[in-house]
Design an enzyme around this catalytic site. Sequence first.
Site, PDB file in Angstrom:
ATOM      1  N   GLU A 144     -47.878  -5.160 -38.821  1.00 48.18           N
ATOM      2  CA  GLU A 144     -48.240  -4.685 -37.485  1.00 48.18           C
ATOM      3  C   GLU A 144     -49.195  -5.701 -36.853  1.00 48.18           C
ATOM      4  O   GLU A 144     -49.623  -6.671 -37.503  1.00 48.18           O
ATOM      5  CB  GLU A 144     -48.904  -3.292 -37.553  1.00 48.18           C
ATOM      6  CG  GLU A 144     -49.028  -2.635 -36.192  1.00 48.18           C
ATOM      7  CD  GLU A 144     -49.240  -1.109 -36.237  1.00 48.18           C
ATOM      8  OE1 GLU A 144     -49.213  -0.516 -37.322  1.00 48.18           O
ATOM      9  OE2 GLU A 144     -49.425  -0.523 -35.142  1.00 48.18           O
TER      10      GLU A 144
ATOM     11  N   ASP B  78     -41.908  -9.588 -43.424  1.00 50.47           N
ATOM     12  CA  ASP B  78     -41.750  -9.913 -42.006  1.00 50.47           C
ATOM     13  C   ASP B  78     -40.558  -9.161 -41.432  1.00 50.47           C
ATOM     14  O   ASP B  78     -39.506  -9.721 -41.149  1.00 50.47           O
ATOM     15  CB  ASP B  78     -41.588 -11.428 -41.822  1.00 50.47           C
ATOM     16  CG  ASP B  78     -41.595 -11.814 -40.340  1.00 50.47           C
ATOM     17  OD1 ASP B  78     -41.957 -10.966 -39.497  1.00 50.47           O
ATOM     18  OD2 ASP B  78     -41.217 -12.961 -40.027  1.00 50.47           O
TER      19      ASP B  78
ATOM     20  N   HIS C 158     -44.495  -5.450 -36.352  1.00 56.51           N
ATOM     21  CA  HIS C 158     -44.395  -4.030 -35.987  1.00 56.51           C
ATOM     22  C   HIS C 158     -45.177  -3.854 -34.679  1.00 56.51           C
ATOM     23  O   HIS C 158     -46.354  -3.485 -34.664  1.00 56.51           O
ATOM     24  CB  HIS C 158     -44.976  -3.147 -37.094  1.00 56.51           C
ATOM     25  CG  HIS C 158     -44.773  -1.675 -36.838  1.00 56.51           C
ATOM     26  ND1 HIS C 158     -43.586  -1.040 -37.083  1.00 56.51           N
ATOM     27  CD2 HIS C 158     -45.598  -0.728 -36.331  1.00 56.51           C
ATOM     28  CE1 HIS C 158     -43.688   0.235 -36.747  1.00 56.51           C
ATOM     29  NE2 HIS C 158     -44.911   0.453 -36.280  1.00 56.51           N
TER      30      HIS C 158
ATOM     31  N   ASP D  95     -48.628   0.444 -31.824  1.00 60.12           N
ATOM     32  CA  ASP D  95     -48.442   1.766 -31.215  1.00 60.12           C
ATOM     33  C   ASP D  95     -49.104   1.768 -29.831  1.00 60.12           C
ATOM     34  O   ASP D  95     -49.749   0.801 -29.439  1.00 60.12           O
ATOM     35  CB  ASP D  95     -49.014   2.876 -32.112  1.00 60.12           C
ATOM     36  CG  ASP D  95     -50.525   2.765 -32.305  1.00 60.12           C
ATOM     37  OD1 ASP D  95     -51.040   1.636 -32.329  1.00 60.12           O
ATOM     38  OD2 ASP D  95     -51.202   3.809 -32.438  1.00 60.12           O
TER      39      ASP D  95
HETATM   40  O1  G3I Z   1     -61.448   1.864 -48.122  1.00 60.42           O
HETATM   41  C1  G3I Z   1     -60.478   1.878 -49.170  1.00 60.42           C
HETATM   42  C2  G3I Z   1     -60.949   1.024 -50.306  1.00 60.42           C
HETATM   43  O2  G3I Z   1     -62.109   1.586 -50.856  1.00 60.42           O
HETATM   44  C3  G3I Z   1     -59.836   0.931 -51.348  1.00 60.42           C
HETATM   45  O3  G3I Z   1     -60.219   0.031 -52.358  1.00 60.42           O
HETATM   46  C4  G3I Z   1     -58.564   0.421 -50.698  1.00 60.42           C
HETATM   47  C5  G3I Z   1     -57.403   0.372 -51.670  1.00 60.42           C
HETATM   48  O4  G3I Z   1     -56.179   0.675 -51.074  1.00 60.42           O
HETATM   49  O5  G3I Z   1     -58.214   1.276 -49.634  1.00 60.42           O
HETATM   50  C6  G3I Z   1     -59.186   1.331 -48.620  1.00 60.42           C
HETATM   51  O6  G3I Z   1     -58.746   2.194 -47.611  1.00 60.42           O
HETATM   52  C7  G3I Z   1     -57.762   1.702 -46.767  1.00 60.42           C
HETATM   53  C8  G3I Z   1     -58.323   1.681 -45.363  1.00 60.42           C
HETATM   54  O7  G3I Z   1     -57.334   1.315 -44.465  1.00 60.42           O
HETATM   55  C9  G3I Z   1     -59.473   0.683 -45.214  1.00 60.42           C
HETATM   56  O8  G3I Z   1     -59.021  -0.632 -45.407  1.00 60.42           O
HETATM   57  C10 G3I Z   1     -56.552   2.589 -46.861  1.00 60.42           C
HETATM   58  O9  G3I Z   1     -55.954   2.463 -48.133  1.00 60.42           O
HETATM   59  C11 G3I Z   1     -55.562   2.223 -45.790  1.00 60.42           C
HETATM   60  O10 G3I Z   1     -54.490   3.143 -45.786  1.00 60.42           O
HETATM   61  C12 G3I Z   1     -56.232   2.187 -44.442  1.00 60.42           C
HETATM   62  O11 G3I Z   1     -55.350   1.644 -43.530  1.00 60.42           O
HETATM   63  C13 G3I Z   1     -55.619   1.840 -42.163  1.00 60.42           C
HETATM   64  C14 G3I Z   1     -54.340   2.330 -41.515  1.00 60.42           C
HETATM   65  O12 G3I Z   1     -54.527   2.416 -40.121  1.00 60.42           O
HETATM   66  C15 G3I Z   1     -53.881   3.684 -42.023  1.00 60.42           C
HETATM   67  O13 G3I Z   1     -54.804   4.664 -41.718  1.00 60.42           O
HETATM   68  C16 G3I Z   1     -56.026   0.503 -41.580  1.00 60.42           C
HETATM   69  O14 G3I Z   1     -57.311   0.128 -42.045  1.00 60.42           O
HETATM   70  C17 G3I Z   1     -56.045   0.565 -40.070  1.00 60.42           C
HETATM   71  O15 G3I Z   1     -56.214  -0.755 -39.582  1.00 60.42           O
HETATM   72  C18 G3I Z   1     -54.749   1.154 -39.537  1.00 60.42           C
HETATM   73  O16 G3I Z   1     -54.873   1.283 -38.180  1.00 60.42           O
HETATM   74  C19 G3I Z   1     -53.707   1.643 -37.464  1.00 60.42           C
HETATM   75  C20 G3I Z   1     -54.031   2.891 -36.664  1.00 60.42           C
HETATM   76  O17 G3I Z   1     -54.244   3.967 -37.549  1.00 60.42           O
HETATM   77  C21 G3I Z   1     -52.936   3.212 -35.656  1.00 60.42           C
HETATM   78  N1  G3I Z   1     -52.636   2.075 -34.841  1.00 60.42           N
HETATM   79  C22 G3I Z   1     -52.227   0.925 -35.614  1.00 60.42           C
HETATM   80  C23 G3I Z   1     -53.311   0.482 -36.564  1.00 60.42           C
HETATM   81  C24 G3I Z   1     -52.925  -0.768 -37.335  1.00 60.42           C
HETATM   82  O18 G3I Z   1     -51.987  -0.539 -38.318  1.00 60.42           O
HETATM   83  O1  9MR Z   2     -45.828   2.910 -35.827  1.00 61.52           O
HETATM   84  C1  9MR Z   2     -46.945   3.482 -36.480  1.00 61.52           C
HETATM   85  C2  9MR Z   2     -48.011   2.429 -36.666  1.00 61.52           C
HETATM   86  O2  9MR Z   2     -48.476   1.987 -35.417  1.00 61.52           O
HETATM   87  C3  9MR Z   2     -49.128   2.962 -37.549  1.00 61.52           C
HETATM   88  O3  9MR Z   2     -50.034   1.953 -37.880  1.00 61.52           O
HETATM   89  C4  9MR Z   2     -48.558   3.537 -38.815  1.00 61.52           C
HETATM   90  C5  9MR Z   2     -49.610   4.138 -39.741  1.00 61.52           C
HETATM   91  O4  9MR Z   2     -50.320   5.141 -39.163  1.00 61.52           O
HETATM   92  O5  9MR Z   2     -47.613   4.510 -38.528  1.00 61.52           O
HETATM   93  C6  9MR Z   2     -46.522   4.024 -37.793  1.00 61.52           C
HETATM   94  O6  9MR Z   2     -45.647   5.072 -37.538  1.00 61.52           O
HETATM   95  C7  9MR Z   2     -44.822   5.412 -38.620  1.00 61.52           C
HETATM   96  C8  9MR Z   2     -45.240   6.761 -39.166  1.00 61.52           C
HETATM   97  O7  9MR Z   2     -46.540   6.704 -39.710  1.00 61.52           O
HETATM   98  C9  9MR Z   2     -44.245   7.241 -40.197  1.00 61.52           C
HETATM   99  N1  9MR Z   2     -42.890   7.230 -39.672  1.00 61.52           N
HETATM  100  C10 9MR Z   2     -42.463   5.915 -39.197  1.00 61.52           C
HETATM  101  C11 9MR Z   2     -43.387   5.383 -38.134  1.00 61.52           C
HETATM  102  C12 9MR Z   2     -43.027   3.928 -37.785  1.00 61.52           C
HETATM  103  O8  9MR Z   2     -41.844   3.824 -37.150  1.00 61.52           O
END
Ligand code: G3I
Ligand code: 9MR
Length: 554
Positions: free
Chosen positions: A532, A523, A477, A164
């Site tokens: 991503e 993939d 992604h 993103d």
């Molecule tokens: O901490 C819990 C853990 O206790 C549990 O056992 C586990 C089981 O699913 O989940 C853990 O939480 C997860 C958390 O990351 C920490 O790893 C959540 O399920 C998971 O949804 C969360 O994902 C994060 C994701 O954003 C959604 O919020 C990722 O760490 C994080 O790297 C990712 O970051 C995104 C940014 O929001 C937007 N830009 C892209 C980036 C990469 O995808």
């Molecule tokens: O593209 C977004 C990605 O960078 C984020 O990690 C992810 C989780 O927050 O969300 C993606 O955006 C999606 C959105 O959450 C739901 N609709 C589809 C989007 C991807 O095309």
Amino acid sequence: SSVVNLGLIKLNQVGFLPAASKLAVVPEVAATAFQLLDSDTHRVVYSGELTSAANWVPAQERVKLADFSGITEPGIYQLRVEGVEDSHSFPIGTEVYRDLAAASIKAFYYNRAGTALLSQHAGIYARQAGHPDTQVYVHGSAASQARPEGTVISSPKGWYDAGDYNKYIVNSGISTYTLLAAYEHFPLLFNEQNLNIPESNDDMPDLLDEILWNLEWMLTMQDPHDGGVYHKLTNKNFDGTVMPHQATSQRYVVQKTTAAALDFAAVMATASRVFAAYEAQRPGLAAQMREAAESAWAWAQTNPAVFYVQPADIRTGEYGDRSLADEFAWAAAELYITTGDDSYYTAMNAAGTENTVSSWGDVRGLAWISLAHHRDNLTDLADQDLIASRVTGLANSLHNTWQASAYRVSMQTNHFVWGSNSVALNQGIVLVQAYRLSGERRYLDAAQSMLDYVLGRNATNIAQVTGFGTRSTLHPHHRPSEADGIEAPIPGFVAGGPNPGQQDRSDCPVSYPSAVTARSYLDHYCSYASNEIAINWNAPLVYLVAAVQALTPV
Ligand code: G3I
Ligand code: 9MR
């Protein structure tokens, strides 16, 4: 007759340094031996015994191991085991990681916000500038008397977080630190490196130039009126699949949080000591960074529990975290190392701070990495035995898992979260610290395995860095990689990796090839939960590749 799933031989597809530990995972077959072939002549150059089969729980797969560490002669090889296809060809040589080392850093350049990428630097991935971020609104949730809602600020540069186009301080914190640590620990490697970026001809290592691109942005995220730091700079919604210059939604800085202030303080304190050596090139920068770190720390002292709460009109990444003891400890440790002020060591609460494998939400391990590296220059107050035992204690537990694992990796089922490849790489970083402290080879071998894992010795049999290996990630992604009309993805990015959470399932037109933990990887561009890219996943790749190059004996 019974059907036998022969599977494939899995190994680091990018290759091995001559003196490195060299392992391959072989599916459970009747054969008890393997051969190493010269891949041109198919002549057998080595034969060895396979281990007996064992189950790797995260993949639910029984495998044998081939260990050919004894082969140190440079060349291109393949592994052969009766009953399975020959392996990918792979090199052994002193330069096998040279291109990967550069590309993993160049990836940050490709993710620069606010600048055009010229073809002389970016080749076919040249693109127009996007997101100037010179007219950013202060969102209501970040407003103050000095900067009421709607105040326009300028906050240019920085790296896009991931696939993103938003910029988040918390995630920038660990990412920028990890790159700075790579430089602090292995400066000689980077002093020689030419990344062909716009600053390549200045008198600073290219890695530091690249890091500065983000630090300059981070500095603008601090409110000069109070030292607080905005949590993120973002659109209200994620952009569509377009190139940066086509994504023109209004940008906002949103909230000031304690986590942002502390991660910012830690990074600025670290950067201040690194850039102190470049006073001539950037007069006053180190002092500016140190003051920025101290004022952010002071803000966090008076605002110790301001958590990020996503406003109703903002839908981008949260990086929310409600346990901040680790952020306090990390910022205190970096300020202590940089200033020599004992009150920061006391504030760190070293005895109460465990060591863990780092991630964006758990940064206490970064404190131990820095303390261990600077151990000879700390004040008498620092508990040297504690520093050593925190580093080796965690590394020993990873090493034990590694030793007992059928794949010879320290990844266990509960490590397969969103961004699991970064868990593997950060485990490798912990093992590297133990090697640097003790010189015990077993730690380096285990760290090598974590690089091997990401580069192909994993249950997907896909090398998970774009552009590297014979079969690698093709459809990350990553908006620019998808929208640029070029078939090959931008090289040097590590994919998030297997994630059984499959949180993107409803956004994907195809299903994951497997629900099994270590194979839950898709993939496809749709798969933001397994495919991503992100700056906090690439930074430990940079570190681990550098560490293996710098530390493996020649
Ligand atoms: O901490 C819990 C853990 O206790 C549990 O056992 C586990 C089981 O699913 O989940 C853990 O939480 C997860 C958390 O990351 C920490 O790893 C959540 O399920 C998971 O949804 C969360 O994902 C994060 C994701 O954003 C959604 O919020 C990722 O760490 C994080 O790297 C990712 O970051 C995104 C940014 O929001 C937007 N830009 C892209 C980036 C990469 O995808
Ligand atoms: O593209 C977004 C990605 O960078 C984020 O990690 C992810 C989780 O927050 O969300 C993606 O955006 C999606 C959105 O959450 C739901 N609709 C589809 C989007 C991807 O095309």
